[in-house]
Design a protein around this motif. Sequence first.
Motif, PDB file in Angstrom:
ATOM      1  N   PRO A  42       1.163   4.223  -5.595  1.00  0.00           N
ATOM      2  CA  PRO A  42       2.402   3.736  -4.972  1.00  0.00           C
ATOM      3  C   PRO A  42       3.194   2.872  -5.955  1.00  0.00           C
ATOM      4  CG  PRO A  42       0.532   2.490  -4.210  1.00  0.00           C
ATOM      5  CD  PRO A  42      -0.017   3.561  -5.096  1.00  0.00           C
ATOM      6  N   PRO A  43       4.465   2.576  -5.666  1.00  0.00           N
ATOM      7  CA  PRO A  43       5.237   1.731  -6.572  1.00  0.00           C
ATOM      8  C   PRO A  43       4.649   0.323  -6.634  1.00  0.00           C
ATOM      9  CG  PRO A  43       6.442   2.188  -4.535  1.00  0.00           C
ATOM     10  CD  PRO A  43       5.233   3.037  -4.517  1.00  0.00           C
ATOM     11  N   PRO A  44       4.787  -0.352  -7.792  1.00  0.00           N
ATOM     12  CA  PRO A  44       4.167  -1.682  -7.936  1.00  0.00           C
ATOM     13  C   PRO A  44       4.818  -2.707  -7.013  1.00  0.00           C
ATOM     14  CG  PRO A  44       5.622  -1.218  -9.781  1.00  0.00           C
ATOM     15  CD  PRO A  44       5.557   0.036  -8.969  1.00  0.00           C
ATOM     16  N   GLY A  45       4.061  -3.756  -6.663  1.00  0.00           N
ATOM     17  CA  GLY A  45       4.583  -4.831  -5.819  1.00  0.00           C
ATOM     18  C   GLY A  45       5.481  -5.740  -6.637  1.00  0.00           C
ATOM     19  N   PRO A  46       5.982  -6.831  -6.013  1.00  0.00           N
ATOM     20  CA  PRO A  46       6.861  -7.741  -6.750  1.00  0.00           C
ATOM     21  C   PRO A  46       6.087  -8.490  -7.841  1.00  0.00           C
ATOM     22  CG  PRO A  46       6.334  -8.625  -4.587  1.00  0.00           C
ATOM     23  CD  PRO A  46       5.761  -7.246  -4.631  1.00  0.00           C
TER      24      PRO A  46
END
Lengths: 403, 96
Positions: A42-46
């Motif tokens: 999944p896309p990386p977190g902040p």
Amino acid sequence: MNKPVKQNCGCGLENTQPSHNLLREMLPMDRPPVKDEPCCGPPPGPPSDPNERPGYRLCSFVQGFMPTPVGPVPRIKTLLDTRDKLGTWNVRMGFGRNDYKVAPGLYAVGDPAAEAPVLVTANYKLSFDHVRESLAGMDAWLLVLDTHGINVWCAAGKGTFGTAELVQRVLKTGLAQVVRHRRLILPQLGATGVAGHRVKKECGFEVIWGPVKAADIRAFLSSDHRSEVAMRRVTFTFSERLVLVPVEITLLRKHLVYTLAVLLFLSGIGPHIFSWPAVWQRGVLAVAAVAMGIAAGCIVVPVLLPWIPGRAFALKGIFAGLFLGTFPAAVHWNDSSISYWSGPALLLLTTALSSYLAMNFTGSTPFTSPSGVEKEMRRYMPVQAGMAVMALFLWIGSAFLMK
Amino acid sequence: MKSLRYLENVVTLALDEDKCVGCGICTQVCPHGVLVLRNRKAQIVDLHGCMECGACANNCPTSALAVTPGVGCASYIIQSWIKGKENSSCGSQGCC
């Protein structure tokens, strides 16, 4: 950061102490742009918050740090988020309330200057949340004492919200360097533990007694520290009593398991020495009597407190128990397999339990004196014990006396 | 709180008017309005409304007020009967 503390929530001043270099480090740094390239997963977190430090956890109620002569002080939010509300719900239900606290120390609300008022509270997260929520839109300092996660009134009674802790906390945080005035606004219910005249003598700060409730702080500050009479009185309204009910019940968990185990065992005793069908048939009735006792003592008495006759809580519990106890006692009245003696046994059991639990509710109210509680205990505990013993004898005996 | 009253004739609160300097702090900290200030002296006007929290005596600069303070909690009192007052603590298993 002299003393790294694992998972130290709140980042109290003593942990964020002195260096101004540290403050410079806290400014957001230039970051390489995150490329929007295809990748696995999944896309990386902040990215990490610039205020994060190894070994510390940034609390969700902290929205940055403000520089002061004694180092950066956490600036807190005045709007409660979902996590705070969930925490409140949990402790109201009786879960995790022995470890629901924030780090003691100095916090900033809004953008306080050296003349801003200093309010003092306990480090029970529920108290802390009440206070910060009531300070929305204001600029103030909030000095949080280490009350071991207990609310102001109870902590004042135990002495943790006390003169020594307050004086130590004022000195430890270097409050005298942060503010120009020498006034501390304390919740009125802290007066049991804090002696204002001694605080003045020991650290130079004058204690001003604020209102009982955090919700009145705004009115108190805007009226030049004058409290209406109503702000100085404790209340115990219907909703204030109702909110205590879940905790009253969840506190019984451990004792309830033992009580039910003993009652189920006793319900199986009969002409056949011990019978499992009797455990089921009579045990259900005994469990129902206990449930009614809990309902009477932990729900009916607290909620209907002013309207139940009598001043002694144990007596109120007897009335409530006699009323609710008639249901399990009467339900099998026409059942030929159950003895007539079962009814009085169940009624006595419910009443004894209800009276005892109602008597224990004295500790949750803001108007019972210890001398009065002791007096009613000496008067009613023998009555409760007598009813319980008689209930058990009748219950066991009734198994041998079928209709 | 006038609708909720507890047992009467049990309270240990006592005031020595000669010692009172009329600072009025006791009238501020009492959560039940037990004390008022009249002619620069504190007066007990609702003795049976006192819950013996000890706030007034704790904050009296001249020790004009005396009360046996404590926790009006049955669990705590049972503990103190069994273990003695010095070994008892209020709220060990999560009361307040």
